[in-house]
Enzyme design. Structure first.
Site, PDB file in Angstrom:
ATOM      1  N   ASN A  31       0.848  -1.196   0.000  1.00  0.00           N
ATOM      2  CA  ASN A  31       0.000   0.000   0.000  1.00  0.00           C
ATOM      3  C   ASN A  31       0.885   1.247   0.000  1.00  0.00           C
ATOM      4  OD1 ASN A  31      -2.468   1.347  -0.091  1.00  0.00           O
ATOM      5  ND2 ASN A  31      -2.512   1.586   2.128  1.00  0.00           N
ATOM      6  N   HIS A  36       6.948   6.140   0.842  1.00  0.00           N
ATOM      7  CA  HIS A  36       7.703   5.024   0.259  1.00  0.00           C
ATOM      8  C   HIS A  36       8.429   5.458  -1.014  1.00  0.00           C
ATOM      9  CE1 HIS A  36       4.527   2.742   2.560  1.00  0.00           C
ATOM     10  NE2 HIS A  36       5.619   2.111   2.956  1.00  0.00           N
ATOM     11  N   LEU A 187       2.494  10.679   6.439  1.00  0.00           N
ATOM     12  CA  LEU A 187       2.008   9.697   5.475  1.00  0.00           C
ATOM     13  C   LEU A 187       2.005   8.309   6.105  1.00  0.00           C
ATOM     14  CD1 LEU A 187       3.920  11.041   2.363  1.00  0.00           C
ATOM     15  CD2 LEU A 187       1.429  10.981   2.622  1.00  0.00           C
TER      16      LEU A 187
END
EC number: 6.3.2.1
Length: 510
Positions: A31, A36, A187
């Protein structure tokens, strides 16, 4: 190289055996979001290593089966994001591949209690054991050179650093600051579960942490009860909010320069964490060592790379020595010395070559203070009580707000004993003499015999180490680096790695 997706542990072992390259490893649970993306692209841009991203939803990290089942799974999009942002290889093992049911030899690890019993560990029993178990397994499979992790999960980062240390794994951990969304919230893969109202609550929570950070910079203290009251007034469900030492995760003490304010809240079914680092001043690096050990060159490069002020304390003593010679003042005459100290101004200014010039009473003495004449008397002058007291006080004034790297002979012991990183830089007398000779030759100075240089260095070492006031000694908590056979860049990189290990990346943003 050709993009590769691997799903079997035997395949990853074979691939690893056949690849002749170092690896950057970015472990994820899928996800993937912009945080990332930054991790992957940071690794890609750091070096020419192969970038390997793993996508594995580790069941050992979940509190219950429902939480595991509800975790967002977006594998096709994750593959696309990984490759677009710099992944060369993606490892997507199944649970059976990582934890085979017929294998009784799986190593299940326990996270250290001193790091896992507070914060998230209070209510997520066994979570960090699961983190350690899966990361240890992946590291042994992949054998990377570097492991890239985010600072958002600060407690997890500390626990994995401890894992690497205790298991003596040959991998360097590289961290990046917490990445935030457009509205300031960190995030997280779980943010997709938030309703608009729940997102407002987490935004309020993150904002209050930032307000507390701003207040701390002014007041140097924090009021946890007041923050909790503000959050509770918004009907925010607080799991924990703690003010701790950032590396021990024990209660913060008054004398701590850096601490962490960390919290977790629940918004509906979603649990979210955030933190800020609180600093009374910016970090200080103290570099001590004998003459000719490379302190000045190394310190200047570190200052440039880390965007820190370069405080050349040795130049301050040399500048004062130069002035005494120029004014024909006998440094042994106490009254004359005290009078001149009242009217001394030493200033560092950047020049057009991005170097640093030294001025004393408006005279630029950058080159003059490196002469053999100055070198022959500076140790004697620096041992005078009044001189040291005056210059140490001047150096401390410069360092009140931190954000500097200083080099000298008593930085970590006398000038900045509370420096976050203390280095004792040294080298053999032979090596130091060769460097001094080469340095003088490059500056077109008068040629000096190598044997004579060695004798001068020995004499200076003896004087510096045996003076009554602030002698040259290694601070108890200093890290010794012997530079024989090392290039300047190797020494600089080693010190910067130590700095990054001790100072969160979030506090380094300027």
């Amino acid at each position: 190289m050709k993009k590769v997706i691997i799903r079997k542990t035997e395949e990853i072992k074979n691939w690893r055996r056949n690849i002749n390259s170092d690896i950057n490893f970015i472990p994820t649970m899928g996800n993937l979001h912009n945080g990332h993306k930054t991790l992957i692209s940071t690794a890609k841009n750091a070096n020419s290593n192969v970038n390997l991203v793993s996508i594995f939803v580790n069941p050992l990290q979940f509190d219950n089966k429902s939480d595991l089942e509800n975790y967002p799974k977006t594998i096709d999009n994750d593959i696309k994001i990984s490759f677009e942002n710099g992944a060369d290889v993606i490892f997507i093992p199944s649970t059976e591949e990582i934890y085979p049911s017929d294998n009784k030899n799986i190593t299940f690890l326990k996270a250290p209690l001193e790091l896992s019993s507070s914060l998230c560990g209070l209510n997520r029993i066994g979570h960090f054991d699961g983190v350690c178990t899966v990361v240890y397994k992946l590291l042994n499979l992949i054998k990377p050179k570097n492991l890239y992790l985010g600072e958002k999960d600060w407690q997890q980062l500390l626990i994995l650093k401890n894992l690497v240390l205790t298991k003596k794994l040959d991998v360097a951990i590289k961290s990046i600051p917490t990445q935030r969304d457009f509205d300031g919230i960190p995030l997280s893969s779980r943010n997709v579960h938030l309703s608009n109202n729940e997102r407002k609550l987490i935004r309020f929570f993150s904002h209050e942490l930032l307000v507390a950070k701003e207040n701390f910079q002014q007041e140097k203290k924090i009021n946890l009860k007041e923050i909790i009251q503000k959050l509770s007034a918004q009907k925010i469900s607080i799991e924990y909010l703690e003010h701790l030492h950032p590396y021990t995760l024990q209660e913060s003490k008054v004398e701590d320069n850096i601490s962490i304010l960390a919290g977790a809240i629940r918004c509906g079914e979603t649990r979210l964490i955030d933190h800020v680092f609180l600093m009374k001043r910016s970090p200080i690096i103290a570099i001590d060592g004998p003459a000719g050990s490379g302190k000045s060159t190394v310190t200047q490069l570190i200052a440039k790379k880390l965007k820190l002020l370069y405080l050349d304390t040795g130049a301050m003593y040399r500048a004062l020595s130069w002035l005494l010679i120029k004014e024909n003042i006998d440094y042994k005459e106490e009254k004359k010395l005290q009078n001149i100290l009242k009217d001394i101004s030493i200033v560092f200014k950047s020049n057009t070559n991005s170097q640093q010039d030294v001025f004393i009473n408006n005279y630029c003495v950058t080159e003059e203070i490196r002469s053999q004449e100055i070198s022959s008397i500076v140790s004697k002058i620096s041992s005078i009580k009044e001189v040291r007291e005056f210059l140490v006080e001047e150096q401390r004034k410069i360092g009140e707000s931190g954000g500097l790297v200083a080099e000298g002979r008593d930085i970590g012991t006398t000038v900045f004993p509370d420096a976050e990183l203390k280095i004792f830089l040294t080298a053999s007398i032979d090596e130091r003499a060769k460097r001094r000779k080469s340095d003088k030759k490059s500056k077109d100075s008068q040629e000096i015999d190598l044997h004579k240089l060695k004798e001068l260095i020995k004499k200076r070492d003896f004087e510096d180490s045996n003076r009554e006031i602030s002698p040259l000694i290694k601070a108890n908590d200093a890290i010794e680096i012997i530079t024989d056979g090392c290039s300047i860049n190797e020494v600089v990189d080693k010190i910067i790695d130590l700095y990054n290990d001790k100072i969160p990346k979030e506090t380094q943003i300027r």
